[in-house]
Every structure is written in C-alpha cells, then in structure tokens.
Design an enzyme around this catalytic site. Structure first.
Site: not given
Ligand code: UD1
Length: 336
Positions: A124, A148, A152
């Site tokens: 992302s 979150y 990544k």
C-alpha cells in the site's frame, strides 16, 4: 500451472481473478471469507464462464495451505489476504500483526517447502508514511503510523529478506494508491462490512440512501480546495497491473517495489462532485474535523510501473464513479 490468489474473493482479489482468467491463466483461490462472501465465486463465473478452484482456508492453518500446494501445480502466488482497516488495527494490534504477519510467514514457508518462489504482494501507499513529499517514488524511506501500515512495511521487509537469503525468489511489492470503481458488468465491486471507512464506499452509500451524510474530514489542508487529495485508481486498471507483475515475475528473480497509481491527485470534494454526476443527484455532506493520521496529499510517481511492467492506468475518474454507482445500484445490499 496455476496462480494461487490469497484473498481472491475480496474487492481487489476478485477483480484480479477475473482478469487472470480472461487472460487464459488457471486460478486457484484461497480465502477464509472473513471480509468477503462466497457469492463472489458465482459472480466471477458469470463474468468469465469459468469457476476458479476455491479452498476455504485460513493462512494461519499451515496444513490447509500445504494441502493446496500438494494438490495444485502452483507457479506463483498473488497475496492479498489480510486485515485492512486502519482504525480497527489501532484497537486490535495483536490480531492485525498475527493475522497479517504470521499468515504471510506461513504462506511463504509453505511456498518454499513446495518450491514455489514467486510472490506478488498487495502492499500500500501507506508505507510512504507522513514525511515524504509527493509524488511518492519507490526509493523513498518507508514508515507507518498504525499497526495496519506497519504490517505492510514489515511484510515488505520480510519478503525482501527472503530474496537476500535465496536468489531464486521473485518478489514484487505492489504499492496501491486508492482503488475504487467496479467491474463494468456491475457483478463485482467493493462490498464492505458495516459502515465503510474509506471515502468511495461511504459516498456510494450516501448516494443510495443507506447513510444520511458524508463527513468531509478537514477543509483546511494545503490542497486545491482544502480537502484531502488522493490518487484514485480504477480497480480494473489495478487488476491489470497484477497480470503484468505476474508475467514479469515468471521471467525474473529479485525484489521490486512498484507503485500502482495514476500519478494524478483528486480532492474529496472533486470526487464527490464526480460521483454526483454519475448518480444524477446531489450528495449530502458536511465539513468535519481532520481525521487523525491523514496526510494532505498522496499520489504516485507512476513511471516505474510504465518502464518496468509496461503498465499504466487508463480509466478516468468518471469511469470509476460510473462503475462504482452501477455496482451499488445493482447490489444495494452488497453481494447476497
Ligand atoms: C486509507 C488508509 C490507508 C489504506 C487505504 C486503503 C487511513 C488514514 N489510511 O487511505 O492506510 O491503505 O485507506 O484501504 O485510513 N475521507 C472523508 N470522509 C470519509 C472518508 C474519507 O473526508 O468518510 C477523506 C480522507 O480524509 C482522505 C480521503 O477521503 O482525504 C480518502 O480517504 P480513504 O478512502 O479512507 O483513503 P486513505 O486515507 O487515502
């Protein structure tokens, strides 16, 4: 030989599966339906005429993943499966780290044991963090502001280290900007559980009358109209980027981080007005305080994908809003 798609029933996963099948690839999906519905399989079959093989399993269940590699001839993996809600990740860090990181470790162990060393990972633009100037380029330092985002960043590191240790790996880290829109058929699209966190599903639900009013988080940013600017990309363009990445990985080894964006920024109010045009009526909104952790502008330098994968986004903001509206109009209660 088949491509294994983890999280293949999800929003980006399902659109990618459709494009893979239509390009003549054999596809195997593994999904635990934690944030998607089995109905997606019927929809994929309606669009393509082919029903992909499905394993309903969790990546944390290593024997179940091993079984897929034993039964199927997997040449490469596209790894989408993971939790993705920023706010929830702050409330449930252990669940996010365990699911996303341990799930990836299990998957890679199973891949290695079965001699499959090609992975395309769903990363992302969030890995560019708060401090890089736009447009974001792949060589910039990565960081995060929530669990979150850290999953990544960490998974990118883990996969890169795999290649350091074993030069037979091919690792492609695709950094998505803001995927929106839906398949032209209106059969698949974004179908979030509960109240949406992201802008486009929220706008769509106000437009269809399920939610009363959009809160625009901040109108005092240093942007064209004071509202946040993002690089919205049509989910079908994004899916096509995965096809190019898979083809690249089948003929190369190494690690590459690649942005998948359009290179253009659009503000919250600009996209709201584009959606009003697509649905044919005005959409109720109010200005609200800034959301913690948001940055003013986020858009890609998309040149590496063009040079390396011969890929670029071609669909417009109008296409994104039209197909997004088409999907929610045809599926006001999601995929039932
Ligand atoms: C968010 C995540 C990002 C994740 C991405 C894809 C945050 C801070 N970032 O990105 O880590 O990779 O989703 O899942 O959550 N907005 C409103 N009202 C709303 C919702 C959003 O004004 O109800 C604004 C936001 O302030 C932002 C823009 O719309 O300016 C886009 O928001 P969103 O769709 O949540 O995406 P990102 O914040 O870019």
């Amino acid at each position: 030989m088949a491509i294994l798609v983890t999280g293949g029933a999800g929003f980006i996963g399902s659109h990618t599966v459709v494009e893979l099948i239509q390009a003549g690839k054999e596809v195997v999906i593994v999904d635990n339906f934690s944030n998607s519905k089995p109905e997606v399989l019927n929809r994929i079959e309606k669009i393509t005429g082919i029903r992909p093989i499905l394993y309903q399993a969790d990546l944390l269940d290593k024997p179940a993943i091993d079984k897929i590699f034993e039964e199927q001839n997997i040449e490469a993996v596209i790894h989408f499966a993971g939790f993705k809600a920023v706010g929830e990740s702050v409330q449930k860090p252990l669940e996010y780290y365990h699911n996303n990181i341990t799930g990836t470790l299990m998957l890679c162990q199973s891949m290695r044991e079965h001699g499959c060393k090609k992975i395309v990972f769903s990363s992302s633009a969030t890995v560019y963090g708060m401090n890089n100037p736009v447009p974001f380029k792949e060589g910039m330092p990565t960081s995060a502001t929530n669990p979150y985002g850290y999953t990544k960043v960490m998974i990118e590191q883990i996969l890169s280290d795999l290649y350091v240790a074993d030069k037979e790996w091919s690792v492609i880290l695709l950094r998505y900007f803001n995927p929106i829109g839906a398949h032209e058929s209106g059969l698949i699209g974004e179908d979030p559980n509960g109240i949406p966190n992201n802008l486009l599903p929220y706008i769509a639900q106000v437009a269809i009358g399920k939610l009363p009013c959009l809160s625009v988080f901040g109108d005092d940013y240093d942007t064209v109209d004071g509202t946040g600017v993002r690089d919205y990309i049509h989910v079908v363009d994004l899916a096509l980027g995965h096809l190019k990445a898979i083809d690249y990985s089948l003929s190369h080894t190494g690690v590459e981080a690649i942005n998948l964006g359009t290179g253009n920024g659009t503000s919250v109010l600009q996209i709201l007005h584009a959606f009003e045009k697509a649905c044919g009526h005005s959409i109720n909104y109010k200005i609200a305080p800034r959301r913690a952790g948001d940055i003013a502008s986020c858009y890609a330098d998309a040149s590496k994908a063009k040079e390396m994968l011969d890929w670029e986004a071609t669909r417009t903001i109008e296409d994104m809003c039209r197909t997004g509206w088409n999907f929610i109009s045809k599926n006001p209660n999601g995929l039932e």
